[in-house]
Enzyme design. Structure first.
Site, PDB file in Angstrom:
ATOM      1  N   TYR A   1       2.320   6.348 -13.941  1.00 33.10           N
ATOM      2  CA  TYR A   1       1.792   7.360 -13.022  1.00 33.10           C
ATOM      3  C   TYR A   1       0.631   8.140 -13.635  1.00 33.10           C
ATOM      4  O   TYR A   1      -0.282   8.561 -12.921  1.00 33.10           O
ATOM      5  CB  TYR A   1       2.912   8.293 -12.526  1.00 33.10           C
ATOM      6  CG  TYR A   1       3.782   7.585 -11.515  1.00 33.10           C
ATOM      7  CD1 TYR A   1       4.979   6.986 -11.872  1.00 33.10           C
ATOM      8  CD2 TYR A   1       3.334   7.428 -10.196  1.00 33.10           C
ATOM      9  CE1 TYR A   1       5.743   6.277 -10.949  1.00 33.10           C
ATOM     10  CE2 TYR A   1       4.089   6.722  -9.266  1.00 33.10           C
ATOM     11  CZ  TYR A   1       5.287   6.141  -9.646  1.00 33.10           C
ATOM     12  OH  TYR A   1       6.030   5.418  -8.740  1.00 33.10           O
TER      13      TYR A   1
ATOM     14  N   ARG B   1      -2.320   5.978 -12.844  1.00 35.92           N
ATOM     15  CA  ARG B   1      -2.688   6.037 -11.424  1.00 35.92           C
ATOM     16  C   ARG B   1      -3.301   7.401 -11.095  1.00 35.92           C
ATOM     17  O   ARG B   1      -4.213   7.514 -10.279  1.00 35.92           O
ATOM     18  CB  ARG B   1      -1.465   5.777 -10.538  1.00 35.92           C
ATOM     19  CG  ARG B   1      -0.972   4.334 -10.584  1.00 35.92           C
ATOM     20  CD  ARG B   1       0.191   4.131  -9.663  1.00 35.92           C
ATOM     21  NE  ARG B   1      -0.198   4.318  -8.271  1.00 35.92           N
ATOM     22  CZ  ARG B   1       0.697   4.557  -7.294  1.00 35.92           C
ATOM     23  NH1 ARG B   1       1.992   4.644  -7.589  1.00 35.92           N
ATOM     24  NH2 ARG B   1       0.289   4.694  -6.055  1.00 35.92           N
TER      25      ARG B   1
ATOM     26  N   GLN C   1       0.972   7.524   3.447  1.00 35.90           N
ATOM     27  CA  GLN C   1       1.907   6.987   2.452  1.00 35.90           C
ATOM     28  C   GLN C   1       1.258   7.075   1.063  1.00 35.90           C
ATOM     29  O   GLN C   1       1.912   6.823   0.060  1.00 35.90           O
ATOM     30  CB  GLN C   1       2.250   5.528   2.765  1.00 35.90           C
ATOM     31  CG  GLN C   1       2.918   5.326   4.121  1.00 35.90           C
ATOM     32  CD  GLN C   1       3.029   3.861   4.473  1.00 35.90           C
ATOM     33  OE1 GLN C   1       3.989   3.173   4.099  1.00 35.90           O
ATOM     34  NE2 GLN C   1       2.033   3.370   5.201  1.00 35.90           N
ATOM     35  N   ASN C   2      -0.014   7.411   1.047  1.00 35.84           N
ATOM     36  CA  ASN C   2      -0.762   7.435  -0.215  1.00 35.84           C
ATOM     37  C   ASN C   2      -0.459   8.705  -0.990  1.00 35.84           C
ATOM     38  O   ASN C   2      -0.157   9.748  -0.415  1.00 35.84           O
ATOM     39  CB  ASN C   2      -2.267   7.317   0.055  1.00 35.84           C
ATOM     40  CG  ASN C   2      -2.614   5.998   0.730  1.00 35.84           C
ATOM     41  OD1 ASN C   2      -1.835   5.042   0.668  1.00 35.84           O
ATOM     42  ND2 ASN C   2      -3.735   5.967   1.417  1.00 35.84           N
TER      43      ASN C   2
ATOM     44  N   HIS D   1       5.148   9.999   0.691  1.00 39.17           N
ATOM     45  CA  HIS D   1       5.673   9.425  -0.557  1.00 39.17           C
ATOM     46  C   HIS D   1       5.316  10.253  -1.782  1.00 39.17           C
ATOM     47  O   HIS D   1       5.376   9.752  -2.906  1.00 39.17           O
ATOM     48  CB  HIS D   1       5.165   7.979  -0.725  1.00 39.17           C
ATOM     49  CG  HIS D   1       5.710   7.084   0.338  1.00 39.17           C
ATOM     50  ND1 HIS D   1       5.131   5.868   0.648  1.00 39.17           N
ATOM     51  CD2 HIS D   1       6.764   7.218   1.192  1.00 39.17           C
ATOM     52  CE1 HIS D   1       5.822   5.291   1.623  1.00 39.17           C
ATOM     53  NE2 HIS D   1       6.820   6.109   1.983  1.00 39.17           N
TER      54      HIS D   1
ATOM     55  N   GLY E   1      -4.785   0.651   7.132  1.00 38.85           N
ATOM     56  CA  GLY E   1      -4.581   0.227   5.734  1.00 38.85           C
ATOM     57  C   GLY E   1      -3.152   0.224   5.255  1.00 38.85           C
ATOM     58  O   GLY E   1      -2.873   0.591   4.112  1.00 38.85           O
ATOM     59  N   THR E   2      -2.227  -0.188   6.138  1.00 37.35           N
ATOM     60  CA  THR E   2      -0.841  -0.318   5.682  1.00 37.35           C
ATOM     61  C   THR E   2      -0.264  -1.628   6.207  1.00 37.35           C
ATOM     62  O   THR E   2      -0.451  -2.009   7.351  1.00 37.35           O
ATOM     63  CB  THR E   2       0.038   0.871   6.135  1.00 37.35           C
ATOM     64  OG1 THR E   2       1.407   0.619   5.747  1.00 37.35           O
ATOM     65  CG2 THR E   2      -0.024   1.137   7.622  1.00 37.35           C
ATOM     66  N   SER E   3       0.503  -2.299   5.327  1.00 33.69           N
ATOM     67  CA  SER E   3       1.113  -3.574   5.732  1.00 33.69           C
ATOM     68  C   SER E   3       2.365  -3.326   6.561  1.00 33.69           C
ATOM     69  O   SER E   3       3.023  -4.268   7.010  1.00 33.69           O
ATOM     70  CB  SER E   3       1.469  -4.381   4.473  1.00 33.69           C
ATOM     71  OG  SER E   3       2.403  -3.636   3.668  1.00 33.69           O
TER      72      SER E   3
END
Ligand code: APR
Length: 229
Positions: free
Chosen positions: A53, A56, A86-87, A104, A172-174
């Site tokens: 982390y 990141r 979600q980012n 998240h 931009g999310t699966s």
């Protein structure tokens, strides 16, 4: 003013140079989720998780918002815009979006392992946490991130927001991870849904308008479509 709700995922930040998770070369090809994004992984090897982390967080602080982030922020001139992301980067906020809900967690925050209400903000100059960095009650600090298997405290708020959308935009999310992916089920019937992604994404909702482009171009195209309505 119409209310646009935008659900974003890692692809939103791809053009800012931040890796996605499931694209080829994504983070989950480089790291095992169970080692770096679960409470068990943290217990087994906290140093590995803190390092993951920290790396990141540094990358997110060094990244810049892309035209997609900026375009969404500019849309606030003509719409009420609520971003549910979600980012864990802060690129939506740095682009100027004023309503951003992080499902998240956030890389820029760390919290006490003993008292989750003790949350501290890190900065570009003070971006890493090490073993031995403790909260005011003397317990180790951990990333303020929702790991797999942990509760998603903001999901009820996110459902409420989606239910008030006049337009839902997914970027931009699966749509692989729940409960985030399930938010699409909470739009009121008849609500237009737009999905921006350069790749195919399977959705079960009817009448989704697919904009098969990256975030920057896709947001620009969306704005033109909405202008013509
Ligand atoms: N613009 C828009 N979308 C893009 C771009 C781009 N330039 N590049 C890739 N994408 C799309 C991919 O096609 C894919 O559909 O972004 C999506 C990224 O999907 P994932 O990597 O699965 O990321 P995401 O959906 O955000 O993952 C959800 O999983 O690991 C957990 O907590 C993590 O929040 C994350 C969650």
């Amino acid at each position: 003013m119409k209310h646009i709700v935008v659900l974003t995922g890692a692809g939103m930040s791809a053009e800012s140079g931040i890796a996605t998770f499931r694209d080829s070369g994504g983070l989950w090809e480089q790291y095992a989720i169970e080692d770096v994004a679960t409470p068990e992984g943290y217990r087994r090897n906290p140093q590995l998780v803190l390092d993951f982390y920290n790396a990141r967080r540094k990358a997110a602080f060094d990244a810049k918002p892309n035209k997609g982030h900026v375009g969404l922020a500019e849309m606030e001139a003509g719409y009420k815009v609520s971003v549910i992301t979600q980012n864990v980067d802060d690129l939506h906020e740095r682009a100027g979006s004023t309503s951003v809900l992080h499902l998240h967690g956030e890389l820029s925050k760390v919290r006490s392992t003993a008292d989750p209400s003790l949350i501290y903000t890190l900065t570009r100059d003070n971006w890493e946490i090490k073993l031995g960095d403790k909260c005011e009650k003397g317990s180790q600090l951990r990333p303020h991130i929702v790991w797999f298997g942990e509760a998603v405290p903001m999901i009820e708020k996110a459902v409420e927001i989606v239910h008030t959308a006049d337009i839902l935009v997914v970027i931009g999310t699966s749509l692989n991870v729940y409960p985030a992916a399930g938010l699409l089920n909470y739009v009121r019937s008849g609500t237009p849904v737009y999905l921006i992604d350069p790749n195919d994404v399977s959705v079960h909702q009817p009448d989704v308008c697919f904009i098969k482009k990256g975030a920057s171009e896709g947001v620009a195209e969306l704005r033109n479509i909405l202008k013509s309505k």
